[in-house]
Write a protein that holds these residues in place. Structure first.
Motif, short mmCIF file in Angstrom:
data_model
loop_
_atom_site.label_atom_id
_atom_site.label_comp_id
_atom_site.label_asym_id
_atom_site.label_seq_id
_atom_site.Cartn_x
_atom_site.Cartn_y
_atom_site.Cartn_z
N ALA A 285 0.83 -1.21 0.00
CA ALA A 285 0.00 0.00 0.00
C ALA A 285 0.86 1.26 0.00
O ALA A 285 0.55 2.24 -0.68
CB ALA A 285 -0.92 -0.01 1.22
N GLY A 286 1.96 1.23 0.74
CA GLY A 286 2.86 2.39 0.74
C GLY A 286 3.51 2.61 -0.61
O GLY A 286 3.69 3.76 -1.04
N ILE A 287 3.85 1.53 -1.30
CA ILE A 287 4.41 1.66 -2.65
C ILE A 287 3.38 2.26 -3.60
O ILE A 287 3.70 3.08 -4.47
CB ILE A 287 4.90 0.29 -3.15
CG1 ILE A 287 6.13 -0.16 -2.34
CG2 ILE A 287 5.23 0.33 -4.64
CD1 ILE A 287 6.58 -1.57 -2.65
N ALA A 288 2.12 1.87 -3.43
CA ALA A 288 1.06 2.43 -4.28
C ALA A 288 0.90 3.94 -4.04
O ALA A 288 0.72 4.71 -4.99
CB ALA A 288 -0.27 1.72 -4.00
N VAL A 289 0.99 4.36 -2.78
CA VAL A 289 0.91 5.79 -2.49
C VAL A 289 2.10 6.53 -3.08
O VAL A 289 1.95 7.61 -3.70
CB VAL A 289 0.85 6.01 -0.96
CG1 VAL A 289 0.92 7.49 -0.63
CG2 VAL A 289 -0.42 5.42 -0.38
N ALA A 290 3.31 5.97 -2.93
CA ALA A 290 4.50 6.61 -3.49
C ALA A 290 4.41 6.69 -5.01
O ALA A 290 4.86 7.67 -5.62
CB ALA A 290 5.74 5.83 -3.07
N THR A 291 3.82 5.67 -5.63
CA THR A 291 3.67 5.69 -7.09
C THR A 291 2.76 6.83 -7.53
O THR A 291 3.08 7.57 -8.48
CB THR A 291 3.09 4.35 -7.57
OG1 THR A 291 3.97 3.29 -7.18
CG2 THR A 291 2.92 4.34 -9.07
N CYS A 292 1.63 6.98 -6.86
CA CYS A 292 0.71 8.07 -7.22
C CYS A 292 1.36 9.43 -7.03
O CYS A 292 1.14 10.36 -7.83
CB CYS A 292 -0.57 7.97 -6.39
SG CYS A 292 -1.57 6.50 -6.73
N LEU A 293 2.18 9.56 -5.98
CA LEU A 293 2.86 10.83 -5.75
C LEU A 293 3.93 11.11 -6.81
O LEU A 293 4.16 12.27 -7.17
CB LEU A 293 3.51 10.83 -4.36
CG LEU A 293 2.55 10.85 -3.15
CD1 LEU A 293 3.34 10.68 -1.86
CD2 LEU A 293 1.76 12.15 -3.13
N ALA A 294 4.58 10.06 -7.30
CA ALA A 294 5.65 10.26 -8.29
C ALA A 294 5.11 10.42 -9.70
O ALA A 294 5.74 11.08 -10.53
CB ALA A 294 6.62 9.08 -8.24
#
Length: 639
Positions: free
Chosen positions: A405-414
């Motif tokens: 889930a944290g990787i998904a959030v970081a992806t959306c931010l990037a």
């Protein structure tokens, strides 16, 4: 001179042709450039509707990640072994085993492969009459513990996981076509109604067969709901707002993924119902809030205009203008006047099958389908490599779940700044290159490190390999999630309005096939996992080449018809006016080439061919032949 002009106008032209009058350009096909700006642009009414499409995104996130809790693998204790086994006695204490592992590794025949030594110990441990199963995922009881889906029944867990994904795949394909044929609004309302019916029915399943069947239809309706909301959101926005409004919905879906463990913890230990039943009711009940969408959410104006529903379009435009406080009576662009002239036309619908008659459009959609399939498929490979092979599988819903889930959030931010700097195609190409590099390095570099660098120090070699594997897995999950997100959005922008539902359904269904590889690998005891990763790594290289052929839709209006989508191609590398730099200069005059009749052109071509052949004859032969001819002519004249 002045008197001669009227006389010249009275006589027809000598060549018999009259000059063509260029009609005024139509405004209705240019929705982003003419229609929406005349209605207030991206005004208050459109923003309110976009917010209404964001709210269900959180609930969709709950439903999409519910399998991690409803079908989580428990730890088990064999309380009462089978008495007919010679190796078991009544005096033996309870034997504790991790049933999460056999649920992932046992075959359907219950041979216990992967347990104990050589698989025989696994069959012995599964020879148990009564299990005490314990969950570590927030619930005290789920579907697996309810019906003891371990050992011989472990394959039923994977069938239950298949059901939601397969239902979603069929839902994307069928509902996408229906959205193009009947409209976005009917598909949205039907999906909400049947989502409530089948979703709540899942909570009252009496066996795993009923559970899996109802989950199939729940996934079907969930796909129709997600697709119709995605298309409506895209078609409401002007070019400058499309990407940002879509990413807000992506953040809300990831928020549903993050909040899901807390929701599961709140559903624990209810007195009258099992935990999994309460959880299913809790994640489905919020869709009741979407029932008023029948009255408050209109049909897509863009779809109405593209399919020539002009009478409904007129009422919709007047309503939007009133909401945005725009006076259409003084509207100078003439959109409403042109609409009045088109009211007699009948609606025309288009099916996704007509995409095959195009030259460029179907290739673009196929490229994005392969990208979406590769992104979601290789994402599971990276997630599998990130997990500790020595840890219990129940850890997935703890550290690994929050890591994903944290990787998904970081992806959306990037993704947001990357697309802002490089555009849709540049961002998608960049993340695909990162995915390919992470995959190839993980497959090849780790073996080289262990083979050549640290052959003697096995402990340091294994530790280093593990750290590199986790690092490359995180990078790969990050970039592959971005590839999947951008592929879906890319398709929604380049597919024409008349078939946008079907085109987007194809890409989303391809993503579903990619996600389907995860339970397939688990069902086959992770056999062929390395080959699975190699195949998807090769697909990333193919996708990198194909992405160069796609157009750049940033800042461009959405295509409305098949003709618009066909002309929406990749721009050339040279700017207009620079093509002459590639051509050799020639001073020849070819202005009258087209005036040459066909038979003269053929004769001239033959003459040139003969002259070229004669020019190739050696000079000495030509002189000798010429001398002979002159001598013969002199003798003949003398006679």
């Amino acid at each position: 001179m002045a008197a001669g002009r009227p006389e010249a106008q009275d006589h027809p032209p000598e060549n018999g042709f009259t000059p063509l009058e260029h009609p005024a350009p139509r405004l209705l096909p240019h929705i982003d450039g003419s229609v929406l700006p005349s209605l207030g642009g991206f005004g208050k009414h459109q923003k309110q509707l976009v917010v209404l499409t964001w709210i269900p995104a959180l609930f969709i996130g709950f439903s999409q990640f519910s399998d991690y809790f409803l079908l989580a693998q428990p730890n088990g204790t064999c309380v009462q072994p089978l008495t007919n086994q010679s190796n078991w006695t009544a005096a033996l204490p309870p034997v504790t085993v991790t049933t999460g592992l056999p649920a992932l590794q046992l075959k359907a025949n219950g041979t216990g492969e992967g347990y104990g030594d050589g698989g025989g110990g696994g069959a012995l441990l599964c020879a148990c009459k009564e299990w005490r199963l314990e969950l570590q995922t927030g619930l005290s009881q789920n579907v697996v513990t309810k019906w003891n889906l371990v050992c011989d029944s472990a394959w039923k867990v994977h069938i239950a996981k298949f059901s939601l994904l397969v239902g979603s795949i069929f839902g994307y394909l069928v509902m996408g076509v229906m959205a193009d044929w009947f409209g976005r609004h009917p598909v949205l309302i039907l999906s909400v109604l049947f989502m409530l019916v089948f979703g709540l029915s899942v909570a009252f399943s009496v066996n795993v067969t009923m559970f899996s069947t109802l989950r199939f239809f729940e996934g079907f309706c969930l796909a129709g709901l997600a697709l119709s909301l995605y298309v409506l959101r895209i078609e409401l926005c002007l070019p400058g707002w499309r990407f940002s409004m879509t990413m807000v919905a992506s953040f809300l879906m990831v928020g549903g993924q993050l909040l899901m463990p807390g929701v599961a913890a709140l559903c624990r230990n209810w007195p009258d119902r099992d935990d999994w039943q309460v959880l299913q009711i809790v994640i489905i009940s919020p869709f009741v809030l979407m029932l008023p969408y029948v009255w408050i959410f209109p049909e897509s104006l863009r779809w109405l205009l593209a399919t020539q529903h002009y009478r409904r379009s007129k009422a919709m435009m007047l309503r939007i203008a009133r909401k945005n406080q725009v006076d259409m009576t003084t509207e100078p662009s003439g959109v409403l006047t042109e609409l009045e002239q088109e009211l007699h036309k009948k609606p025309q619908r288009t099916c996704i099958v007509k995409m095959m008659s195009t030259r460029n459009l179907w290739k673009n959609i196929v490229v994005l389908c392969v990208n979406s399939l590769t992104g979601y498929g290789i994402h599971h490979c990276f997630a599998r490599s990130m997990m500790d092979p020595e840890a219990q599988p129940t850890a997935l819903c703890h550290a690994d779940y929050y890591t994903m889930a944290g990787i998904a959030v970081a992806t959306c931010l990037a993704v947001c700044p990357a697309v802002g700097l490089m555009g849709r195609r540049g961002g998608l190409l960049t993340f695909m290159i990162i995915t390919a590099l992470a995959s190839l390095l993980q497959l090849g570099l780790l073996n080289l490190i262990g083979k050549y660098s640290l052959r003697h120090d096995t402990v340091l070699r294994d530790t280093l390999n593990r750290k590199f594997s986790v690092a490359f897995s995180i990078i790969g999950m990050f970039s592959s999630h971005a590839v999947s997100t951008l592929s879906i959005f890319f398709c929604a922008e380049i597919t024409p309005t008349v078939i946008r539902g079907g085109g987007l359904g194809l890409v989303l269904a391809s993503a579903g096939f990619g996600m389907l590889t995860a339970p397939i690998m688990e069902l086959h005891n992770q056999k062929g996992y390395f080959l699975h990763h190699v195949i998807f790594a090769c697909c990333t290289l193919l996708c990198i080449i194909c992405l160069l052929l796609l157009p750049e839709p940033r800042g461009q209006p959405l295509p409305e018809s098949l003709a618009d989508g066909e002309t929406f191609t990749r721009q050339t590398l040279l700017h207009p006016g620079e093509q002459h730099l590639l051509l050799a200069k020639n001073d020849g005059d070819y202005s009258r080439v087209h005036d040459t009749p066909l038979h003269l052109s053929a004769t001239g071509g033959a003459t040139v061919a003969v002259a070229t052949a004669l020019a190739a004859v050696p000079a000495t032969y030509a002189l000798a032949t010429g001398g002979e001819v002159i001598g013969n002519r002199a003798i003949a004249n003398g006679v």
